[in-house]
Write a protein that holds these residues in place. Sequence first.
Motif, mmCIF file in Angstrom:
data_model
loop_
_atom_site.group_PDB
_atom_site.id
_atom_site.type_symbol
_atom_site.label_atom_id
_atom_site.label_comp_id
_atom_site.label_asym_id
_atom_site.label_seq_id
_atom_site.Cartn_x
_atom_site.Cartn_y
_atom_site.Cartn_z
ATOM 1 N N TYR A 41 -25.621 4.916 17.845
ATOM 2 C CA TYR A 41 -24.825 4.703 16.816
ATOM 3 C C TYR A 41 -23.617 3.740 17.490
ATOM 4 O O TYR A 41 -23.126 4.054 18.504
ATOM 5 C CB TYR A 41 -24.003 6.028 16.624
ATOM 6 N N VAL A 42 -23.671 2.689 16.650
ATOM 7 C CA VAL A 42 -22.324 1.716 16.859
ATOM 8 C C VAL A 42 -21.615 1.591 15.651
ATOM 9 O O VAL A 42 -21.822 1.148 14.575
ATOM 10 C CB VAL A 42 -22.868 0.264 17.335
ATOM 11 N N ALA A 43 -20.148 1.893 15.796
ATOM 12 C CA ALA A 43 -19.179 1.945 14.863
ATOM 13 C C ALA A 43 -18.913 0.472 14.975
ATOM 14 O O ALA A 43 -18.444 -0.298 16.037
ATOM 15 C CB ALA A 43 -18.071 2.787 15.199
ATOM 16 N N LEU A 44 -18.809 -0.256 13.564
ATOM 17 C CA LEU A 44 -18.439 -1.517 13.272
ATOM 18 C C LEU A 44 -16.990 -1.539 12.753
ATOM 19 O O LEU A 44 -16.773 -0.716 11.707
ATOM 20 C CB LEU A 44 -19.522 -2.059 12.412
ATOM 21 N N ASP A 45 -16.032 -2.104 13.456
ATOM 22 C CA ASP A 45 -14.686 -2.324 12.691
ATOM 23 C C ASP A 45 -14.641 -3.350 11.614
ATOM 24 O O ASP A 45 -13.783 -4.216 11.889
ATOM 25 C CB ASP A 45 -13.663 -2.623 13.970
ATOM 26 N N GLU A 46 -15.244 -2.805 10.646
ATOM 27 C CA GLU A 46 -15.182 -3.565 9.546
ATOM 28 C C GLU A 46 -15.652 -2.858 8.217
ATOM 29 O O GLU A 46 -16.225 -1.559 8.377
ATOM 30 C CB GLU A 46 -15.927 -4.807 9.718
ATOM 31 N N ARG A 47 -15.303 -3.442 7.073
ATOM 32 C CA ARG A 47 -16.050 -2.646 5.913
ATOM 33 C C ARG A 47 -16.676 -3.852 4.930
ATOM 34 O O ARG A 47 -16.163 -5.162 5.229
ATOM 35 C CB ARG A 47 -14.885 -2.368 5.074
ATOM 36 N N LEU A 48 -17.628 -3.439 4.246
ATOM 37 C CA LEU A 48 -18.456 -4.543 3.695
ATOM 38 C C LEU A 48 -18.092 -4.711 2.201
ATOM 39 O O LEU A 48 -17.409 -3.840 1.464
ATOM 40 C CB LEU A 48 -19.931 -3.958 3.472
ATOM 41 N N PRO A 49 -17.935 -6.174 1.669
ATOM 42 C CA PRO A 49 -17.278 -6.150 0.374
ATOM 43 C C PRO A 49 -18.116 -5.494 -0.687
ATOM 44 O O PRO A 49 -17.570 -4.923 -1.649
ATOM 45 C CB PRO A 49 -17.785 -7.833 0.296
ATOM 46 N N THR A 50 -19.404 -5.134 -0.475
ATOM 47 C CA THR A 50 -20.052 -4.367 -1.514
ATOM 48 C C THR A 50 -19.698 -2.906 -1.371
ATOM 49 O O THR A 50 -19.997 -2.106 -2.341
ATOM 50 C CB THR A 50 -21.678 -4.458 -0.889
ATOM 51 N N HIS A 51 -19.137 -2.462 -0.261
ATOM 52 C CA HIS A 51 -18.622 -0.932 -0.208
ATOM 53 C C HIS A 51 -17.193 -0.833 0.616
ATOM 54 O O HIS A 51 -17.353 -0.280 1.623
ATOM 55 C CB HIS A 51 -19.666 0.028 0.633
ATOM 56 N N PRO A 52 -16.319 -1.466 0.055
ATOM 57 C CA PRO A 52 -14.992 -1.400 0.648
ATOM 58 C C PRO A 52 -14.271 -0.455 0.799
ATOM 59 O O PRO A 52 -13.429 -0.447 1.774
ATOM 60 C CB PRO A 52 -14.170 -2.502 -0.404
ATOM 61 N N GLU A 53 -14.769 0.805 0.488
ATOM 62 C CA GLU A 53 -14.084 2.278 0.704
ATOM 63 C C GLU A 53 -14.770 3.189 1.722
ATOM 64 O O GLU A 53 -14.393 3.978 2.207
ATOM 65 C CB GLU A 53 -14.074 3.051 -0.482
ATOM 66 N N THR A 72 -20.409 8.552 4.854
ATOM 67 C CA THR A 72 -20.072 9.101 3.596
ATOM 68 C C THR A 72 -18.656 9.863 3.593
ATOM 69 O O THR A 72 -18.078 9.904 4.787
ATOM 70 C CB THR A 72 -21.068 10.285 3.201
ATOM 71 N N HIS A 73 -17.998 9.982 2.478
ATOM 72 C CA HIS A 73 -16.703 10.801 2.493
ATOM 73 C C HIS A 73 -16.685 12.190 2.973
ATOM 74 O O HIS A 73 -15.774 12.932 3.351
ATOM 75 C CB HIS A 73 -16.160 10.546 1.146
ATOM 76 N N SER A 74 -18.107 12.958 2.821
ATOM 77 C CA SER A 74 -18.202 14.248 2.918
ATOM 78 C C SER A 74 -18.652 14.652 4.457
ATOM 79 O O SER A 74 -18.877 15.855 4.480
ATOM 80 C CB SER A 74 -18.966 14.894 2.091
ATOM 81 N N GLY A 75 -18.973 13.626 5.140
ATOM 82 C CA GLY A 75 -19.620 13.869 6.673
ATOM 83 C C GLY A 75 -20.902 14.408 6.531
ATOM 84 O O GLY A 75 -21.517 14.686 7.659
ATOM 85 N N GLU A 76 -21.558 14.023 5.418
ATOM 86 C CA GLU A 76 -23.048 14.118 5.485
ATOM 87 C C GLU A 76 -23.651 12.939 6.036
ATOM 88 O O GLU A 76 -22.830 12.025 6.889
ATOM 89 C CB GLU A 76 -23.588 14.152 3.863
ATOM 90 N N ASP A 77 -25.038 12.855 6.098
ATOM 91 C CA ASP A 77 -25.966 11.999 6.727
ATOM 92 C C ASP A 77 -25.104 10.454 6.382
ATOM 93 O O ASP A 77 -24.930 10.282 5.121
ATOM 94 C CB ASP A 77 -27.245 11.995 6.692
ATOM 95 N N LEU A 78 -25.264 9.490 7.251
ATOM 96 C CA LEU A 78 -24.961 8.134 6.755
ATOM 97 C C LEU A 78 -26.015 7.735 5.904
ATOM 98 O O LEU A 78 -27.132 8.324 5.555
ATOM 99 C CB LEU A 78 -25.169 7.289 7.867
ATOM 100 N N ILE A 79 -25.632 6.681 4.969
ATOM 101 C CA ILE A 79 -26.424 5.937 3.949
ATOM 102 C C ILE A 79 -26.884 4.799 4.551
ATOM 103 O O ILE A 79 -26.336 3.786 4.709
ATOM 104 C CB ILE A 79 -25.539 5.695 2.596
ATOM 105 N N VAL A 80 -28.185 4.445 4.665
ATOM 106 C CA VAL A 80 -28.813 3.328 5.196
ATOM 107 C C VAL A 80 -29.071 2.359 4.162
ATOM 108 O O VAL A 80 -29.405 2.638 3.152
ATOM 109 C CB VAL A 80 -30.337 3.608 6.130
#
Length: 126
Positions: A41-53, A72-80
């Motif tokens: 897992y690599v955390a990227l220090d950015e947000r995508l314009p299509t998913h700014p939140e 996700t906001h709920s701590g569930e699995d990531l959305i690929v």
Amino acid sequence: MPVRHPHTRDAVWGYLAEVTEVLGVGLESCTVDHDSPVSAYVALDERLPTHPERDVALLWDEIHGWAVAIETHSGEDLIVLRYLGGKTATPRPAQVARFVEAVREDDHSVGQLTPPEFGALSAAHA
């Protein structure tokens, strides 16, 4: 430097070091799970314009290779959002960086929506 055995601890961290250097993030942004299949897992220090939140992460495993996902906001699995695909689970770091850039730009000409199947021993850089 080709990764010959992606399941070995040193090889995984070495490959991640190459990829994160090209991406401009440090290894402190990474975690590795050495269970089968080996994954990272690599955390990227950015947000995508299509998913700014949502926070963005780059995922890797020895079966499906690289994927970009959102938290996700709920701590569930990531959305690929998209998989890199290609010929190997361990493409050259520049290919991974181009993939991340394409996702960032919402360029659908790079990557794929379905997970590729490389198998656990797909190790040489393409």
